[in-house]
Scaffold this active site. Structure first.
Site, mmCIF file in Angstrom:
data_model
loop_
_atom_site.group_PDB
_atom_site.id
_atom_site.type_symbol
_atom_site.label_atom_id
_atom_site.label_comp_id
_atom_site.label_asym_id
_atom_site.label_seq_id
_atom_site.Cartn_x
_atom_site.Cartn_y
_atom_site.Cartn_z
ATOM 1 C CD GLU A 150 -7.663 -10.975 69.828
ATOM 2 O OE1 GLU A 150 -6.806 -10.234 69.347
ATOM 3 O OE2 GLU A 150 -7.470 -11.692 70.813
ATOM 4 C CD GLU A 255 -7.695 -17.460 72.469
ATOM 5 O OE1 GLU A 255 -6.995 -16.687 73.154
ATOM 6 O OE2 GLU A 255 -7.873 -17.295 71.250
HETATM 7 C C1 GLA Z 1 -5.135 -14.109 71.929
HETATM 8 C C2 GLA Z 1 -5.095 -14.935 70.667
HETATM 9 C C3 GLA Z 1 -4.354 -16.212 70.877
HETATM 10 C C4 GLA Z 1 -3.089 -16.026 71.664
HETATM 11 C C5 GLA Z 1 -3.415 -15.396 72.956
HETATM 12 C C6 GLA Z 1 -2.165 -15.363 73.773
HETATM 13 O O1 GLA Z 1 -6.116 -14.468 72.803
HETATM 14 O O2 GLA Z 1 -6.354 -15.234 70.139
HETATM 15 O O3 GLA Z 1 -4.005 -16.739 69.641
HETATM 16 O O4 GLA Z 1 -2.174 -15.265 70.950
HETATM 17 O O5 GLA Z 1 -3.941 -14.119 72.664
HETATM 18 O O6 GLA Z 1 -1.510 -16.611 73.806
#
Ligand code: GLA
Length: 344
Positions: A150, A255
């Site tokens: 990020e 994710e």
């Molecule tokens: C972001 C992070 C993850 C996690 C999510 C929420 O996407 O990359 O590590 O913290 O937020 O669970």
């Protein structure tokens, strides 16, 4: 049938797990029955590897070489080893969940920031320490690392404690160190959210991935994919998958979840249909060679353990399983995307 078998010809299927899951037998049975990869939701983030008590109590000793602790990560690594399941490492560098003291003189967050060279040395030794530990004690378990998470926001590189203390090139340095210490065959990823937005996709490709690729420092792009029911558009998402894929590096969906606050049958049916569309995109991209997707990871195992309810402050029903590990309609939809409509 199960997810990992259905998707075996195409890519790994994973889930993020927490300590709660790790200590709940039924959850871990669900994990090993259905998935062949997992990610620690939190326990491999810098705040859990850095031993800040030690660093602060002997700051001279640890000034350039931070003390680390592996006690949080070991139970997951042991589980993976015992059960023959692979892991994604997440995440070596992030602006969140990293103690502020890491950036400060004497590791003390009330002190001024340490200088760039000190922080870079700490970073190098941090990455070296983490990779060496897992590769020596658990060789072959972690097949990919999110090296940096990020760093793009609001049309530009994100302004963060990293850019403030080291400068905009901190992520290149992180990848250099990761490449230096990663074992052969361990893939290095850049990971981010909202990676299907036009501007963000183009920015990441031009300013993050291309420079890293020129130096042979990156092996893959991680599209987090925290989806909503009406965002992103399937066509934008498909375009992003193919754009990252066209770079010739690997693509991981890291994710995946789909925020949905309505547990009615109708709404869960819509969730299932939308999941199926995303998996069709993954399968089409893989089969046609447009994107070399090698892993797709759901962010959490069950609705009840999803981070989304806390994050969004409203109960979410975003995943494929619920309650006592019951499969939802979305589970069958994802299975049928790989196997065809008659999947049991
Ligand atoms: C972001 C992070 C993850 C996690 C999510 C929420 O996407 O990359 O590590 O913290 O937020 O669970």
């Amino acid at each position: 049938m199960n997810l990992k078998t259905a998707y075996e010809p195409y890519f790994k299927i994973g889930a993020a797990i927490s300590r709660w899951n790790l200590h709940t037998e039924a959850h871990m049975k669900l994990l090993t029955d259905q998935f062949n990869s997992f990610t620690c939701e939190n326990d491999m983030k810098p705040m859990f590897f850095l031993d800040m008590n030690k660093n602060m109590s002997e700051p001279q000793k640890y000034d350039l070489n931070p003390a680390l602790t592996f006690e949080n990560a070991i139970p997951y690594l042991e589980f993976a080893k015992e059960n023959g399941i692979s892991m994604r490492g997440h995440t070596l560098v992030w602006h969140n969940q990293t103690p502020k003291g890491f950036f400060c003189e004497n590791y003390n967050e009330n002190f001024p920031f340490a200088d760039r060279e000190t922080i870079l040395k700490r970073l190098e030794n941090y990455i070296k320490g983490v990779l060496t530990f897992v590769q020596t004690n658990y060789p072959g378990i972690i097949y990919a690392w999110d090296v940096v998470n990020e760093i793009v926001d609001e049309g530009d590189f994100r302004k963060s404690i990293w850019t403030q203390t080291v400068g905009n090139d901190f992520y290149v340095k992180a990848f250099e160190y990761a490449r230096k210490y990663a074992a052969d065959g361990v893939d290095l990823f850049y990971n981010d959210y909202e990676t299907a937005l036009d501007w963000k996709r183009d920015f990441i490709i031009k300013n993050v991935l291309t420079p890293l690729m020129e130096k042979k420092l990156v092996d893959g792009m991680g599209m987090q994919s925290h989806l909503l029911m009406d965002h992103p558009d399937l066509s934008d998402y498909k375009k992003a998958v193919e754009s990252y894929g066209a770079l010739g590096i690997k693509l991981h969906i890291t994710e995946l979840d789909m925020h949905n606050t309505d547990p009615s049958d109708k709404s869960m049916h819509e969730l299932a249909l939308r999941y199926k569309e995303f998996f069709k995109i993954y399968l089409d991209a893989k089969k046609s060679g447009k994107a070399n997707i090698t892993s797709v990871t759901f962010w959490n195992l069950l609705d009840e353990t999803s981070w989304l309810s806390g994050f969004r402050k409203e109960t979410s029903y975003p995943l494929l399983f619920k309650g006592k590990c019951e499969a939802k309609e979305a589970y069958y939809a994802v299975l049928s995307a790989a196997l065809g409509p008659d999947t049991p």
